[in-house]
Design a protein around this motif. Structure first.
Motif, PDB file in Angstrom:
ATOM      1  N   MET A   1     112.164  51.513  56.241  1.00 15.96           N
ATOM      2  CA  MET A   1     110.926  51.247  55.524  1.00 15.96           C
ATOM      3  C   MET A   1     109.892  52.310  55.905  1.00 15.96           C
ATOM      4  SD  MET A   1     108.917  47.707  54.944  1.00 15.96           S
ATOM      5  CE  MET A   1     110.045  47.346  53.646  1.00 15.96           C
ATOM      6  N   SER A   2     109.086  52.682  54.971  1.00 13.47           N
ATOM      7  CA  SER A   2     108.074  53.714  55.175  1.00 13.47           C
ATOM      8  C   SER A   2     107.055  53.290  56.213  1.00 13.47           C
ATOM      9  CB  SER A   2     107.357  53.983  53.848  1.00 13.47           C
ATOM     10  OG  SER A   2     106.208  54.759  54.048  1.00 13.47           O
ATOM     11  N   LYS A   3     106.534  54.263  56.941  1.00 11.02           N
ATOM     12  CA  LYS A   3     105.495  53.950  57.927  1.00 11.02           C
ATOM     13  C   LYS A   3     104.192  53.559  57.236  1.00 11.02           C
ATOM     14  CE  LYS A   3     103.939  58.701  58.609  1.00 11.02           C
ATOM     15  NZ  LYS A   3     103.678  59.742  59.555  1.00 11.02           N
ATOM     16  N   TYR A   4     104.106  53.791  55.926  1.00 12.14           N
ATOM     17  CA  TYR A   4     102.896  53.458  55.184  1.00 12.14           C
ATOM     18  C   TYR A   4     103.010  52.117  54.454  1.00 12.14           C
ATOM     19  CZ  TYR A   4     101.980  58.357  56.042  1.00 12.14           C
ATOM     20  OH  TYR A   4     101.792  59.561  56.650  1.00 12.14           O
ATOM     21  N   TYR A   5     104.154  51.474  54.534  1.00 17.50           N
ATOM     22  CA  TYR A   5     104.393  50.251  53.779  1.00 17.50           C
ATOM     23  C   TYR A   5     105.217  49.310  54.638  1.00 17.50           C
ATOM     24  CZ  TYR A   5     105.537  47.397  49.700  1.00 17.50           C
ATOM     25  OH  TYR A   5     105.663  46.360  48.808  1.00 17.50           O
ATOM     26  N   ASP A   6     104.705  48.124  54.883  1.00 14.13           N
ATOM     27  CA  ASP A   6     105.463  47.184  55.699  1.00 14.13           C
ATOM     28  C   ASP A   6     105.589  45.843  54.983  1.00 14.13           C
ATOM     29  OD1 ASP A   6     103.041  45.798  56.079  1.00 14.13           O
ATOM     30  OD2 ASP A   6     102.666  46.746  58.003  1.00 14.13           O
ATOM     31  N   GLU A   7     106.293  44.924  55.599  1.00 15.03           N
ATOM     32  CA  GLU A   7     106.557  43.627  54.986  1.00 15.03           C
ATOM     33  C   GLU A   7     105.279  42.827  54.747  1.00 15.03           C
ATOM     34  OE1 GLU A   7     109.408  42.511  53.716  1.00 15.03           O
ATOM     35  OE2 GLU A   7     110.234  44.471  54.238  1.00 15.03           O
ATOM     36  N   LYS A   8     104.308  42.926  55.652  1.00 14.92           N
ATOM     37  CA  LYS A   8     103.044  42.214  55.460  1.00 14.92           C
ATOM     38  C   LYS A   8     102.326  42.711  54.204  1.00 14.92           C
ATOM     39  CE  LYS A   8     101.003  40.847  59.663  1.00 14.92           C
ATOM     40  NZ  LYS A   8     100.184  41.207  60.828  1.00 14.92           N
ATOM     41  N   GLN A   9     102.323  44.033  54.034  1.00 14.28           N
ATOM     42  CA  GLN A   9     101.690  44.595  52.848  1.00 14.28           C
ATOM     43  C   GLN A   9     102.420  44.147  51.586  1.00 14.28           C
ATOM     44  OE1 GLN A   9     101.940  48.652  54.263  1.00 14.28           O
ATOM     45  NE2 GLN A   9      99.715  48.847  54.030  1.00 14.28           N
ATOM     46  N   ALA A  10     103.730  44.121  51.629  1.00 20.24           N
ATOM     47  CA  ALA A  10     104.521  43.697  50.478  1.00 20.24           C
ATOM     48  C   ALA A  10     104.196  42.253  50.113  1.00 20.24           C
ATOM     49  CB  ALA A  10     106.003  43.851  50.769  1.00 20.24           C
ATOM     50  N   LYS A  11     104.063  41.416  51.113  1.00 24.93           N
ATOM     51  CA  LYS A  11     103.757  40.006  50.881  1.00 24.93           C
ATOM     52  C   LYS A  11     102.352  39.841  50.285  1.00 24.93           C
ATOM     53  CE  LYS A  11     103.939  35.563  53.218  1.00 24.93           C
ATOM     54  NZ  LYS A  11     104.173  34.854  54.466  1.00 24.93           N
ATOM     55  N   ARG A  12     101.376  40.579  50.825  1.00 26.17           N
ATOM     56  CA  ARG A  12     100.005  40.512  50.300  1.00 26.17           C
ATOM     57  C   ARG A  12      99.943  41.021  48.858  1.00 26.17           C
ATOM     58  NH1 ARG A  12      98.485  42.396  55.652  1.00 26.17           N
ATOM     59  NH2 ARG A  12      98.422  44.495  54.805  1.00 26.17           N
ATOM     60  N   TYR A  13     100.657  42.113  48.594  1.00 24.12           N
ATOM     61  CA  TYR A  13     100.668  42.678  47.249  1.00 24.12           C
ATOM     62  C   TYR A  13     101.289  41.692  46.260  1.00 24.12           C
ATOM     63  CZ  TYR A  13     101.626  45.761  43.328  1.00 24.12           C
ATOM     64  OH  TYR A  13     101.692  46.311  42.074  1.00 24.12           O
ATOM     65  N   LYS A  14     102.382  41.073  46.650  1.00 20.04           N
ATOM     66  CA  LYS A  14     103.048  40.108  45.777  1.00 20.04           C
ATOM     67  C   LYS A  14     102.109  38.948  45.464  1.00 20.04           C
ATOM     68  CE  LYS A  14     107.192  37.351  45.283  1.00 20.04           C
ATOM     69  NZ  LYS A  14     108.444  36.909  45.852  1.00 20.04           N
ATOM     70  N   LYS A  15     101.393  38.448  46.470  1.00 19.29           N
ATOM     71  CA  LYS A  15     100.452  37.352  46.253  1.00 19.29           C
ATOM     72  C   LYS A  15      99.314  37.792  45.332  1.00 19.29           C
ATOM     73  CE  LYS A  15      97.797  33.835  48.656  1.00 19.29           C
ATOM     74  NZ  LYS A  15      98.186  32.776  47.747  1.00 19.29           N
ATOM     75  N   TYR A  16      98.792  38.995  45.550  1.00 19.88           N
ATOM     76  CA  TYR A  16      97.717  39.534  44.722  1.00 19.88           C
ATOM     77  C   TYR A  16      98.156  39.640  43.257  1.00 19.88           C
ATOM     78  CZ  TYR A  16      94.639  43.059  42.668  1.00 19.88           C
ATOM     79  OH  TYR A  16      93.783  43.739  41.832  1.00 19.88           O
ATOM     80  N   MET A  17      99.400  40.068  43.043  1.00 15.01           N
ATOM     81  CA  MET A  17      99.888  40.304  41.689  1.00 15.01           C
ATOM     82  C   MET A  17     100.342  39.035  40.967  1.00 15.01           C
ATOM     83  SD  MET A  17      99.361  43.427  41.024  1.00 15.01           S
ATOM     84  CE  MET A  17     100.318  43.679  39.540  1.00 15.01           C
ATOM     85  N   GLU A  18     100.393  37.915  41.655  1.00 15.71           N
ATOM     86  CA  GLU A  18     100.884  36.675  41.046  1.00 15.71           C
ATOM     87  C   GLU A  18     100.118  36.291  39.786  1.00 15.71           C
ATOM     88  OE1 GLU A  18     100.798  33.689  44.093  1.00 15.71           O
ATOM     89  OE2 GLU A  18     102.777  34.239  44.844  1.00 15.71           O
ATOM     90  N   ASN A  19      98.813  36.504  39.774  1.00 16.85           N
ATOM     91  CA  ASN A  19      98.020  36.080  38.623  1.00 16.85           C
ATOM     92  C   ASN A  19      97.512  37.257  37.791  1.00 16.85           C
ATOM     93  OD1 ASN A  19      96.111  37.040  40.387  1.00 16.85           O
ATOM     94  ND2 ASN A  19      94.678  35.367  40.097  1.00 16.85           N
ATOM     95  N   LYS A  20      98.182  38.375  37.885  1.00 13.76           N
ATOM     96  CA  LYS A  20      97.806  39.566  37.134  1.00 13.76           C
ATOM     97  C   LYS A  20      98.818  39.822  36.019  1.00 13.76           C
ATOM     98  CE  LYS A  20      94.575  40.701  40.143  1.00 13.76           C
ATOM     99  NZ  LYS A  20      93.711  39.579  40.309  1.00 13.76           N
ATOM    100  N   VAL A  21      98.328  40.393  34.925  1.00 17.49           N
ATOM    101  CA  VAL A  21      99.196  40.810  33.826  1.00 17.49           C
ATOM    102  C   VAL A  21      98.900  42.268  33.528  1.00 17.49           C
ATOM    103  CG1 VAL A  21      99.398  38.522  32.804  1.00 17.49           C
ATOM    104  CG2 VAL A  21      97.567  40.046  32.066  1.00 17.49           C
TER     105      VAL A  21
END
Length: 55
Positions: A1-21
């Protein structure tokens, strides 16, 4: 995994995108350049600039 992207960021991004179109608009390159300049002049992203103007 990239040093600029981790699992916490992935989880936050997924939550942020849940209500976006995604909305797609088509324009010429010249129109895009104008839009970019207007958004930059207001210190906003193009996305935020469009939302502010339309809503």
């Amino acid at each position: 995994m990239s040093k600029y992207y981790d699992e916490k960021q992935a989880k936050r991004y997924k939550k942020y995108m849940e209500n976006k179109v995604m909305v797609t608009i088509r324009m010429t390159e010249e129109e895009r350049n104008i839009l970019n300049k207007k958004a930059d002049a207001e210190g906003k992203s193009v996305n935020q600039y469009i939302l502010d103007k339309c809503l």
